[in-house]
Design a protein around this motif. Structure first.
Motif, PDB file in Angstrom:
ATOM      1  N   LEU A  94     -37.723 -34.581  -3.765  1.00  0.00           N
ATOM      2  CA  LEU A  94     -37.838 -33.119  -3.759  1.00  0.00           C
ATOM      3  C   LEU A  94     -36.934 -32.486  -4.813  1.00  0.00           C
ATOM      4  CD1 LEU A  94     -37.892 -32.500   0.107  1.00  0.00           C
ATOM      5  CD2 LEU A  94     -39.785 -32.118  -1.484  1.00  0.00           C
ATOM      6  N   LEU A  95     -35.748 -33.045  -4.985  1.00  0.00           N
ATOM      7  CA  LEU A  95     -34.823 -32.508  -5.987  1.00  0.00           C
ATOM      8  C   LEU A  95     -35.313 -32.730  -7.406  1.00  0.00           C
ATOM      9  CD1 LEU A  95     -31.501 -33.666  -4.292  1.00  0.00           C
ATOM     10  CD2 LEU A  95     -32.139 -31.282  -4.732  1.00  0.00           C
ATOM     11  N   SER A  96     -36.052 -33.814  -7.613  1.00  0.00           N
ATOM     12  CA  SER A  96     -36.534 -34.114  -8.962  1.00  0.00           C
ATOM     13  C   SER A  96     -37.820 -33.365  -9.303  1.00  0.00           C
ATOM     14  CB  SER A  96     -36.786 -35.628  -9.102  1.00  0.00           C
ATOM     15  OG  SER A  96     -37.847 -36.043  -8.262  1.00  0.00           O
ATOM     16  N   ASP A  97     -38.438 -32.744  -8.294  1.00  0.00           N
ATOM     17  CA  ASP A  97     -39.671 -31.985  -8.521  1.00  0.00           C
ATOM     18  C   ASP A  97     -39.316 -30.669  -9.209  1.00  0.00           C
ATOM     19  OD1 ASP A  97     -42.078 -30.702  -8.494  1.00  0.00           O
ATOM     20  OD2 ASP A  97     -42.450 -30.960  -6.356  1.00  0.00           O
ATOM     21  N   GLY A  98     -39.783 -30.510 -10.431  1.00  0.00           N
ATOM     22  CA  GLY A  98     -39.406 -29.330 -11.202  1.00  0.00           C
ATOM     23  C   GLY A  98     -40.171 -28.075 -10.850  1.00  0.00           C
ATOM     24  N   GLU A  99     -41.225 -28.162 -10.041  1.00  0.00           N
ATOM     25  CA  GLU A  99     -42.037 -26.992  -9.739  1.00  0.00           C
ATOM     26  C   GLU A  99     -41.425 -26.185  -8.594  1.00  0.00           C
ATOM     27  OE1 GLU A  99     -46.041 -28.050  -8.974  1.00  0.00           O
ATOM     28  OE2 GLU A  99     -46.343 -29.035 -10.909  1.00  0.00           O
ATOM     29  N   ASP A 100     -41.627 -24.873  -8.646  1.00  0.00           N
ATOM     30  CA  ASP A 100     -41.155 -23.994  -7.578  1.00  0.00           C
ATOM     31  C   ASP A 100     -42.035 -24.215  -6.353  1.00  0.00           C
ATOM     32  OD1 ASP A 100     -40.694 -20.363  -7.257  1.00  0.00           O
ATOM     33  OD2 ASP A 100     -40.257 -22.025  -5.917  1.00  0.00           O
ATOM     34  N   PRO A 101     -41.459 -24.680  -5.231  1.00  0.00           N
ATOM     35  CA  PRO A 101     -42.287 -24.985  -4.076  1.00  0.00           C
ATOM     36  C   PRO A 101     -42.625 -23.764  -3.223  1.00  0.00           C
ATOM     37  CG  PRO A 101     -40.016 -25.533  -3.593  1.00  0.00           C
ATOM     38  CD  PRO A 101     -40.050 -25.025  -5.013  1.00  0.00           C
ATOM     39  N   VAL A 102     -42.120 -22.601  -3.565  1.00  0.00           N
ATOM     40  CA  VAL A 102     -42.359 -21.406  -2.756  1.00  0.00           C
ATOM     41  C   VAL A 102     -43.655 -20.741  -3.208  1.00  0.00           C
ATOM     42  CG1 VAL A 102     -41.449 -19.154  -2.073  1.00  0.00           C
ATOM     43  CG2 VAL A 102     -39.887 -21.086  -2.391  1.00  0.00           C
ATOM     44  N   THR A 103     -44.695 -20.854  -2.366  1.00  0.00           N
ATOM     45  CA  THR A 103     -46.009 -20.298  -2.713  1.00  0.00           C
ATOM     46  C   THR A 103     -46.458 -19.206  -1.743  1.00  0.00           C
ATOM     47  OG1 THR A 103     -47.215 -21.907  -1.364  1.00  0.00           O
ATOM     48  CG2 THR A 103     -46.696 -22.541  -3.645  1.00  0.00           C
ATOM     49  N   TRP A 104     -45.772 -19.068  -0.591  1.00  0.00           N
ATOM     50  CA  TRP A 104     -46.143 -18.101   0.445  1.00  0.00           C
ATOM     51  C   TRP A 104     -47.588 -18.322   0.925  1.00  0.00           C
ATOM     52  CZ3 TRP A 104     -41.920 -15.322   1.910  1.00  0.00           C
ATOM     53  CH2 TRP A 104     -40.885 -15.199   0.979  1.00  0.00           C
ATOM     54  N   GLN A 105     -48.051 -19.561   0.903  1.00  0.00           N
ATOM     55  CA  GLN A 105     -49.420 -19.862   1.307  1.00  0.00           C
ATOM     56  C   GLN A 105     -49.688 -19.416   2.746  1.00  0.00           C
ATOM     57  OE1 GLN A 105     -52.150 -21.082  -0.327  1.00  0.00           O
ATOM     58  NE2 GLN A 105     -53.229 -20.709   1.609  1.00  0.00           N
ATOM     59  N   GLY A 106     -48.736 -19.610   3.624  1.00  0.00           N
ATOM     60  CA  GLY A 106     -48.935 -19.253   5.022  1.00  0.00           C
ATOM     61  C   GLY A 106     -49.257 -17.786   5.208  1.00  0.00           C
ATOM     62  N   GLU A 107     -48.619 -16.933   4.420  1.00  0.00           N
ATOM     63  CA  GLU A 107     -48.864 -15.495   4.539  1.00  0.00           C
ATOM     64  C   GLU A 107     -50.316 -15.169   4.217  1.00  0.00           C
ATOM     65  OE1 GLU A 107     -46.681 -11.378   3.168  1.00  0.00           O
ATOM     66  OE2 GLU A 107     -46.690 -13.051   1.774  1.00  0.00           O
ATOM     67  N   GLN A 108     -50.884 -15.874   3.261  1.00  0.00           N
ATOM     68  CA  GLN A 108     -52.282 -15.643   2.911  1.00  0.00           C
ATOM     69  C   GLN A 108     -53.207 -15.976   4.077  1.00  0.00           C
ATOM     70  OE1 GLN A 108     -53.186 -17.499  -0.961  1.00  0.00           O
ATOM     71  NE2 GLN A 108     -50.993 -17.471  -1.402  1.00  0.00           N
ATOM     72  N   ASP A 109     -52.903 -17.064   4.788  1.00  0.00           N
ATOM     73  CA  ASP A 109     -53.700 -17.446   5.951  1.00  0.00           C
ATOM     74  C   ASP A 109     -53.611 -16.402   7.056  1.00  0.00           C
ATOM     75  OD1 ASP A 109     -54.118 -19.708   4.493  1.00  0.00           O
ATOM     76  OD2 ASP A 109     -53.663 -21.105   6.103  1.00  0.00           O
ATOM     77  N   ILE A 110     -52.432 -15.838   7.228  1.00  0.00           N
ATOM     78  CA  ILE A 110     -52.248 -14.840   8.278  1.00  0.00           C
ATOM     79  C   ILE A 110     -53.072 -13.601   7.979  1.00  0.00           C
ATOM     80  CG2 ILE A 110     -50.558 -13.386   9.451  1.00  0.00           C
ATOM     81  CD1 ILE A 110     -50.578 -16.565   9.898  1.00  0.00           C
ATOM     82  N   ARG A 111     -53.173 -13.232   6.723  1.00  0.00           N
ATOM     83  CA  ARG A 111     -54.008 -12.083   6.357  1.00  0.00           C
ATOM     84  C   ARG A 111     -55.464 -12.340   6.722  1.00  0.00           C
ATOM     85  NH1 ARG A 111     -50.608  -7.841   5.961  1.00  0.00           N
ATOM     86  NH2 ARG A 111     -48.804  -8.390   4.666  1.00  0.00           N
ATOM     87  N   ALA A 112     -55.913 -13.586   6.587  1.00  0.00           N
ATOM     88  CA  ALA A 112     -57.292 -13.933   6.954  1.00  0.00           C
ATOM     89  C   ALA A 112     -57.500 -13.788   8.464  1.00  0.00           C
ATOM     90  CB  ALA A 112     -57.612 -15.355   6.509  1.00  0.00           C
ATOM     91  N   ILE A 113     -56.515 -14.248   9.254  1.00  0.00           N
ATOM     92  CA  ILE A 113     -56.595 -14.109  10.709  1.00  0.00           C
ATOM     93  C   ILE A 113     -56.605 -12.628  11.092  1.00  0.00           C
ATOM     94  CG2 ILE A 113     -55.317 -14.463  12.865  1.00  0.00           C
ATOM     95  CD1 ILE A 113     -54.348 -17.138  11.653  1.00  0.00           C
ATOM     96  N   GLN A 114     -55.747 -11.867  10.448  1.00  0.00           N
ATOM     97  CA  GLN A 114     -55.683 -10.436  10.710  1.00  0.00           C
ATOM     98  C   GLN A 114     -57.041  -9.779  10.475  1.00  0.00           C
ATOM     99  OE1 GLN A 114     -53.005  -8.333   8.117  1.00  0.00           O
ATOM    100  NE2 GLN A 114     -52.972  -6.491   9.387  1.00  0.00           N
ATOM    101  N   ARG A 115     -57.701 -10.170   9.395  1.00  0.00           N
ATOM    102  CA  ARG A 115     -59.013  -9.625   9.070  1.00  0.00           C
ATOM    103  C   ARG A 115     -60.074 -10.083  10.067  1.00  0.00           C
ATOM    104  NH1 ARG A 115     -59.477 -12.047   4.615  1.00  0.00           N
ATOM    105  NH2 ARG A 115     -60.770 -13.742   5.418  1.00  0.00           N
TER     106      ARG A 115
END
Length: 381
Positions: free
Chosen positions: A285-306
């Motif tokens: 995980l430390l060697s992974d240079g990409e930002d792991p924060v995507t907020w993907q879960g929030e997108q799913d919650i918006r779908a449930i809300q809809r």
């Protein structure tokens, strides 16, 4: 410079002697409100929250689980202790690599407290670091306890604060933390790292995590009896003065039911067995240079809300930990699950059956499950 000096001005209260953990495990920077009547019944509290009363101004009545539920908790703890210990080790290795030896742990009361205890013990055992560990309050809609931050900065001027919590849902607390750290810098000229270390990050909103799997961290099953007998935190103008820390109650009367130290001891006992695998995962995980924060879960919650026509997104509580909280101290409407045969869901299904809450499958859910609070009116917690 004047901003920085203002951190060291004024009087701050000494920490209260609350909580059932060993004093060397954690210091609670919380005002003891044990003698104040703050509890309200579930239905009454829910109506108040959705009518605009802030959730931090009152407390839920502590849920007393059935014998069957306590048995399920113990079975879950034994089944997942190894997994939780590995997540603790993965997070701890990342913390020491990123923050160095001068780290100061600031766990977010109360779900973060047992996790902070476990991280502190791991760093002591395997890195020889006796790091300070404080438990402090952060409240959605009101921010972090700045007096607690000032206390830590005064005591540890060269310290590197690492915030700690148990898990993420849709990332609401992480957003509060980001905003709070920004406000603290604007006010005092001190830049704090808003990284939030968690064991499980199914919402993809933390950079330091043990796993992205939405599994049950057993401490989510119970309330104060697995969190040092400390209540949720309280912030009310008539109780908390300008030099006070946010408040909490210490439920001394529940001492016979307390499982807090047994919980951390059980998980800590697995640390040696998982360490090598955890170190390898942390290094990856430390060697992974990409930002792991995507907020993907929030997108799913918006779908449930809809899909369910829910006006207030705050009524949707994703993940095993948050769904458990909904069942323990809110008025649930329904529970959505990815698959009813998911082994992570046994405690959720038992609690839902106990409270007569319908459970529906919602395929392709990022999380294992999602709790939906019964809509009444107004704002929600």
């Amino acid at each position: 410079m004047n901003q920085l000096l203002s951190i060291y001005e004024g009087n701050l209260a000494q920490p209260s002697s609350i909580g059932s953990y060993k004093p060397e495990d954690v210091v609670f920077l919380l005002k003891d409100l044990s003698n104040v009547e703050l509890e309200r019944g579930t239905e009454d509290r829910e109506e108040a929250i959705q009518s605009g009363t802030h959730y931090s101004e009152m407390l839920p009545i502590e849920y007393r689980p059935s014998d069957d539920y306590i048995q399920l908790y113990r079975e879950t703890l034994l089944a997942t202790a190894n997994k939780v210990a590995e997540a603790v080790a993965v997070v701890s290795e990342q913390i020491v690599a990123r923050r160095g030896k001068s780290v100061v742990l600031a766990s977010l009361a109360r779900a973060g407290t047992p996790i902070g205890v476990l991280i502190k013990r791991y760093l002591q055992t395997f890195h020889g670091l006796d790091v300070p560990h404080y438990s402090i309050s952060i409240i959605r809609g009101k921010g972090i306890d700045e007096n607690a931050l000032k206390y830590m900065l005064r005591r540890h001027p060269d310290g590197n604060i690492q915030f700690v919590d148990g898990w993420t849902g849709k990332g609401a607390i992480r957003k509060v933390l980001i905003e709070a750290c920004g406000s603290f810098y604007d006010r005092y000229g001190v830049r704090l790292n808003d990284d939030l270390a968690v064991l499980a990050d199914p919402g993809c909103c933390s950079a330091t995590y043990g796993t992205r799997e939405d599994f049950l961290i057993p401490s989510a099953c119970l309330n104060s009896t697995v969190s040092g007998l400390v209540s949720r935190t309280v912030l009310r103008d008539d109780l908390i003065g300008p030099d006070d820390y946010h408040g909490a109650k210490f439920y001394r009367e529940l001492a016979e039911d307390d499982l807090s130290n047994e919980y951390v001891d059980t998980i800590e006992a697995q640390s040696e067995a998982v360490r090598e695998a955890a170190k390898a995962k942390a290094e990856q995980l430390l060697s992974d240079g990409e930002d792991p924060v995507t907020w993907q879960g929030e997108q799913d919650i918006r779908a449930i809300q809809r899909d369910y026509g829910i006006a207030d997104v705050n009524l949707v509580k994703p993940g095993v930990g948050e769904t458990t909280r909904v069942l323990l101290r809110r008025v649930p409407w329904k529970i959505l699950v990815d698959d009813k045969s998911n082994p992570n869901l046994a405690p959720i299904l038992l609690l839902a059956a106990d409270r007569g809450v319908p459970v529906e499958e919602y395929p392709e859910l990022t999380y294992s499950c999602c709790g939906i609070i019964k809509p009444l009116k107004g704002e929600s917690e």
